[in-house]
Each structure stands twice: as structure tokens, then as C-alpha cells.
Enzyme design. Structure first.
Site, PDB file in Angstrom:
ATOM      1  N   ASN A   9       0.740  -1.053  -0.105  1.00 61.67           N
ATOM      2  CA  ASN A   9       0.106   0.137  -0.069  1.00 61.67           C
ATOM      3  C   ASN A   9       0.537   1.080  -0.084  1.00 61.67           C
ATOM      4  O   ASN A   9       1.740   1.681   1.073  1.00 61.67           O
ATOM      5  CB  ASN A   9      -0.817   0.059   1.413  1.00 61.67           C
ATOM      6  CG  ASN A   9      -1.787   1.103   1.292  1.00 61.67           C
ATOM      7  OD1 ASN A   9      -1.721   1.907   0.438  1.00 61.67           O
ATOM      8  ND2 ASN A   9      -2.379   1.365   2.547  1.00 61.67           N
ATOM      9  N   TRP A  10       0.865   1.736  -1.027  1.00 65.92           N
ATOM     10  CA  TRP A  10       1.957   3.073  -1.320  1.00 65.92           C
ATOM     11  C   TRP A  10       1.507   4.317  -0.609  1.00 65.92           C
ATOM     12  O   TRP A  10       2.046   5.275  -0.638  1.00 65.92           O
ATOM     13  CB  TRP A  10       2.334   3.341  -2.727  1.00 65.92           C
ATOM     14  CG  TRP A  10       2.921   2.152  -3.635  1.00 65.92           C
ATOM     15  CD1 TRP A  10       3.403   0.932  -2.910  1.00 65.92           C
ATOM     16  CD2 TRP A  10       3.674   2.266  -4.900  1.00 65.92           C
ATOM     17  NE1 TRP A  10       4.141   0.227  -3.982  1.00 65.92           N
ATOM     18  CE2 TRP A  10       4.001   1.183  -5.086  1.00 65.92           C
ATOM     19  CE3 TRP A  10       3.369   3.120  -5.979  1.00 65.92           C
ATOM     20  CZ2 TRP A  10       4.778   0.983  -6.229  1.00 65.92           C
ATOM     21  CZ3 TRP A  10       4.081   2.916  -7.004  1.00 65.92           C
ATOM     22  CH2 TRP A  10       4.587   1.810  -7.331  1.00 65.92           C
ATOM     23  N   LYS A  11       0.160   4.398  -0.262  1.00 65.28           N
ATOM     24  CA  LYS A  11      -0.525   5.428   0.413  1.00 65.28           C
ATOM     25  C   LYS A  11      -0.329   6.699  -0.474  1.00 65.28           C
ATOM     26  O   LYS A  11      -0.220   6.492  -2.158  1.00 65.28           O
ATOM     27  CB  LYS A  11      -0.152   5.804   1.667  1.00 65.28           C
ATOM     28  CG  LYS A  11      -0.078   4.364   2.643  1.00 65.28           C
ATOM     29  CD  LYS A  11      -0.164   4.639   4.116  1.00 65.28           C
ATOM     30  CE  LYS A  11      -0.163   3.458   4.661  1.00 65.28           C
ATOM     31  NZ  LYS A  11      -0.199   3.430   6.357  1.00 65.28           N
ATOM     32  N   HIS A  98      -9.764   0.532   4.418  1.00 68.74           N
ATOM     33  CA  HIS A  98      -8.404   0.823   5.223  1.00 68.74           C
ATOM     34  C   HIS A  98      -8.733   1.672   6.501  1.00 68.74           C
ATOM     35  O   HIS A  98      -9.502   2.729   6.244  1.00 68.74           O
ATOM     36  CB  HIS A  98      -7.300   1.533   4.469  1.00 68.74           C
ATOM     37  CG  HIS A  98      -6.034   1.527   4.863  1.00 68.74           C
ATOM     38  ND1 HIS A  98      -5.583   2.586   5.925  1.00 68.74           N
ATOM     39  CD2 HIS A  98      -5.198   0.801   4.495  1.00 68.74           C
ATOM     40  CE1 HIS A  98      -4.163   2.082   6.336  1.00 68.74           C
ATOM     41  NE2 HIS A  98      -3.736   0.951   5.519  1.00 68.74           N
ATOM     42  N   GLU A 100      -7.195   4.241   7.566  1.00 65.84           N
ATOM     43  CA  GLU A 100      -7.241   5.501   7.491  1.00 65.84           C
ATOM     44  C   GLU A 100      -8.311   6.071   6.694  1.00 65.84           C
ATOM     45  O   GLU A 100      -8.680   7.467   6.984  1.00 65.84           O
ATOM     46  CB  GLU A 100      -5.967   5.980   6.539  1.00 65.84           C
ATOM     47  CG  GLU A 100      -4.715   5.595   7.500  1.00 65.84           C
ATOM     48  CD  GLU A 100      -3.415   5.173   6.706  1.00 65.84           C
ATOM     49  OE1 GLU A 100      -3.419   5.336   5.307  1.00 65.84           O
ATOM     50  OE2 GLU A 100      -2.593   4.877   7.437  1.00 65.84           O
ATOM     51  N   GLU A 170      -5.585  -5.532   9.988  1.00 64.48           N
ATOM     52  CA  GLU A 170      -4.676  -4.572  10.273  1.00 64.48           C
ATOM     53  C   GLU A 170      -4.954  -3.806  11.702  1.00 64.48           C
ATOM     54  O   GLU A 170      -5.691  -2.988  11.718  1.00 64.48           O
ATOM     55  CB  GLU A 170      -4.539  -3.450   9.432  1.00 64.48           C
ATOM     56  CG  GLU A 170      -4.317  -4.116   7.891  1.00 64.48           C
ATOM     57  CD  GLU A 170      -3.621  -2.972   6.967  1.00 64.48           C
ATOM     58  OE1 GLU A 170      -2.648  -3.271   6.612  1.00 64.48           O
ATOM     59  OE2 GLU A 170      -4.438  -2.015   6.863  1.00 64.48           O
ATOM     60  N   GLY A 176       1.954   1.946  10.687  1.00 63.63           N
ATOM     61  CA  GLY A 176       2.745   3.137  10.718  1.00 63.63           C
ATOM     62  C   GLY A 176       3.658   3.215  12.058  1.00 63.63           C
ATOM     63  O   GLY A 176       4.010   4.303  12.069  1.00 63.63           O
ATOM     64  N   SER A 215       3.038  -2.621  10.254  1.00 67.21           N
ATOM     65  CA  SER A 215       4.584  -2.582  10.494  1.00 67.21           C
ATOM     66  C   SER A 215       5.115  -3.940  10.124  1.00 67.21           C
ATOM     67  O   SER A 215       6.064  -4.283  10.841  1.00 67.21           O
ATOM     68  CB  SER A 215       4.693  -2.138  11.655  1.00 67.21           C
ATOM     69  OG  SER A 215       4.464  -0.963  12.179  1.00 67.21           O
TER      70      SER A 215
HETATM   71  C1  PEP Z   1      -1.014  -0.042   5.968  1.00 65.16           C
HETATM   72  O1  PEP Z   1      -0.884   1.148   5.447  1.00 65.16           O
HETATM   73  O2  PEP Z   1      -1.996  -0.799   5.567  1.00 65.16           O
HETATM   74  C2  PEP Z   1       0.140  -0.630   6.673  1.00 65.16           C
HETATM   75  C3  PEP Z   1       0.057  -1.740   7.099  1.00 65.16           C
HETATM   76  O3  PEP Z   1       1.072   0.272   6.843  1.00 65.16           O
HETATM   77  P1  PEP Z   1       2.487   0.071   7.593  1.00 65.16           P
HETATM   78  O4  PEP Z   1       2.976  -1.387   6.971  1.00 65.16           O
HETATM   79  O5  PEP Z   1       3.439   1.084   7.067  1.00 65.16           O
HETATM   80  O6  PEP Z   1       2.350  -0.106   9.142  1.00 65.16           O
END
Ligand code: PEP
Length: 252
Positions: A9-11, A98, A100, A170, A176, A215
Site C-alpha cells: 500500500n503505497w498510500k 483501510h 485511514e 490490520e 505505521g 508494520s
Molecule cells: C498499511 O498502510 O496498510 C500498513 C499496514 O502500513 P505499515 O506497514 O506502514 O504499518
């Protein structure tokens, strides 16, 4: 056997040029080093979906996914992107729900159910995200909340449709933050999700890929992916560096 998937996931990161460089590095590394039948999905920002897809060509192992979609089919929704648009570009995956999106854009279970329906109707695979915030984990009601999230947005589907969905667990406190769930915490929650699905859909639950996200890094991926109910990962920060991401893919 369930499909193994590692999705990046490049966001909201990278310029067009940087996206092209990362894609080209990944194509080379994946071709040279990745064995087995793992699928790699690059969830790029909307403007890069088509160029990255073109760049990948007929790559058998790597495909692209969107990070969101509209719940509407078309019309006066400035700034939105419909599933039909994604389909017209040949985009096979879309992340839905997600944390976010839930947190910053107020997306709730009912809205996400509509997005899942729209994606499935156009033949896209939803990567449906669920996961609890820290206070809920600390209260000990995380299993209840995650089961509720899955129920609210997926349990209206029939078994055939549900089998087309990929789930990503998640925990919000791990996204993050550099704070990964232990493999035991991940396995426990994945088993809870699978069991909950089995309570309504029976054996179908065994066919659903459940990814872990939060993470994931090259140095913890192997332990997480070794868990019986973890079928891959949804990777944010570490998907922005080709070497790190490929090491995660190789860990499966
Ligand atoms: C994500 O954005 O779905 C995610 C898991 O981010 P990160 O790996 O940076 O925690």
C-alpha cells in the site's frame, strides 16, 4: 489451497517518476528471486494505476490495486473514482475500508458494504480491511469489534461472492507505528475471523485469504507468514523500498 498474497500500500507517496523506478526495480527482483505461487499487488495512488499497469504488461506475478473507490457508480462526485473506471483500466484489486479511510474520511461499515458490492459487481477483488484501535485492544474487546466489522460489511454476501473477497486484518495500533502484532496475536485474530466466517458460511471460510498488516518488515515477515491462518501481508511503509518489499515477499 488459499492464495498467498503480499500487497504493497503505497498510500499518498511517490512522484510518477519514482513510481516507475520502484515498479521497474520490483519487476526485476521478483522475476529473479521470488519462487512459488505468491501474488504481489501494488496498490498505487490513483494517477499511477494505469502507467504502472502498462509498465507491468503481462507480468504473471505482479498486479495493481487501487487504495479506495467510490460507493457511487458515476455522476457529480468531484474528486472520486468509480469502480467502473478502475475496471475500464483493467485494475483487478481495490483496498476497501483501510483504517485511514475509516478514521479520516468517516467511512463506516454500511458504506464499506456498498463499496464491496460495487467492486464485486464489476469483477474486482476487494481487499477488505478490519482492525481495532489501541483503546479497544487495551479494553480486551478487540475480537468483538473485528467480528462486528467483518459482519457489517461482508455478511450480507452470499457464499460465492464472499469467496472473492480478500480480508486484511490490520490492528490500527500497529499501522505505521513500527509496533507489530506478535505472531501469536496475529494468528489468534486471524483464527477468530476465520471461525466467525465459518459460523455463517461453513467450509467456505477455509478458502478465504486473510492478510496481516501493521508494520510488516523484512525481519518480522517470516514469523508472521508462518502462522497457519496468515495468508500474506498488506504492507505500507516497507513497500516503498524495493529491496525491503521483495524480502517480505520472499518470506512467504
Ligand atoms: C498499511 O498502510 O496498510 C500498513 C499496514 O502500513 P505499515 O506497514 O506502514 O504499518
Amino acid at each position: 489451497m488459499r492464495q498467498k498474497i503480499v500487497a504493497g500500500n503505497w498510500k499518498m507517496n511517490k512522484t510518477l517518476e519514482e513510481a516507475g523506478i520502484l515498479t521497474s526495480e520490483l519487476m526485476g527482483l521478483v522475476a529473479d528471486e521470488v519462487k512459488g505461487n505468491v501474488k504481489v499487488v501494488l496498490c498505487t495512488p490513483f494517477p499511477y494505476l494505469y502507467p504502472v499497469k502498462q509498465q507491468l504488461g503481462n507480468n504473471a506475478r505482479i498486479s495493481v490495486g487501487a487504495q479506495n473507490c467510490s460507493e457511487h457508480d458515476s455522476g457529480a462526485y468531484t474528486g472520486e473514482t468509480s469502480v467502473a473506471m478502475l475496471k475500464s483500466m483493467g485494475i483487478p484489486y481495490v483496498i476497501i475500508g483501510h483504517s485511514e479511510r475509516r478514521q479520516y474520511f468517516g467511512e463506516d461499515g454500511a458504506l464499506l458494504a456498498t463499496k464491496v458490492d460495487k467492486a464485486l459487481a464489476q469483477g474486482l477483488t476487494p481487499i477488505f480491511c478490519c482492525g481495532e484501535p489501541l483503546d479497544i485492544r487495551e479494553k480486551g474487546t478487540h475480537e468483538q469489534l473485528v467480528k462486528q466489522q467483518v459482519e457489517e460489511s461482508l455478511f450480507h454476501l452470499n457464499a460465492e461472492a464472499l469467496q472473492k473477497v480478500v480480508i486484511a486484518y490490520e490492528p490500527v495500533w500497529a499501522i505505521g507505528t513500527g509496533k507489530t502484532a506478535t505472531s501469536q496475536q496475529a494468528q489468534d485474530m486471524h483464527a477468530v475471523i476465520r471461525k466467525h466466517i465459518a459460523s455463517k458460511y461453513g467450509a467456505v471460510a477455509e478458502n478465504i485469504s486473510i492478510l496481516y498488516g501493521g508494520s510488516v518488515k523484512a525481519d518480522n515477515a517470516k514469523e508472521l507468514f508462518a502462522c497457519a491462518d496468515v495468508d500474506g501481508g498488506l504492507v505500507g511503509g516497507a513497500s516503498l523500498k524495493s529491496r525491503e518489499f521483495v524480502e517480505i515477499v520472499k518470506a512467504i
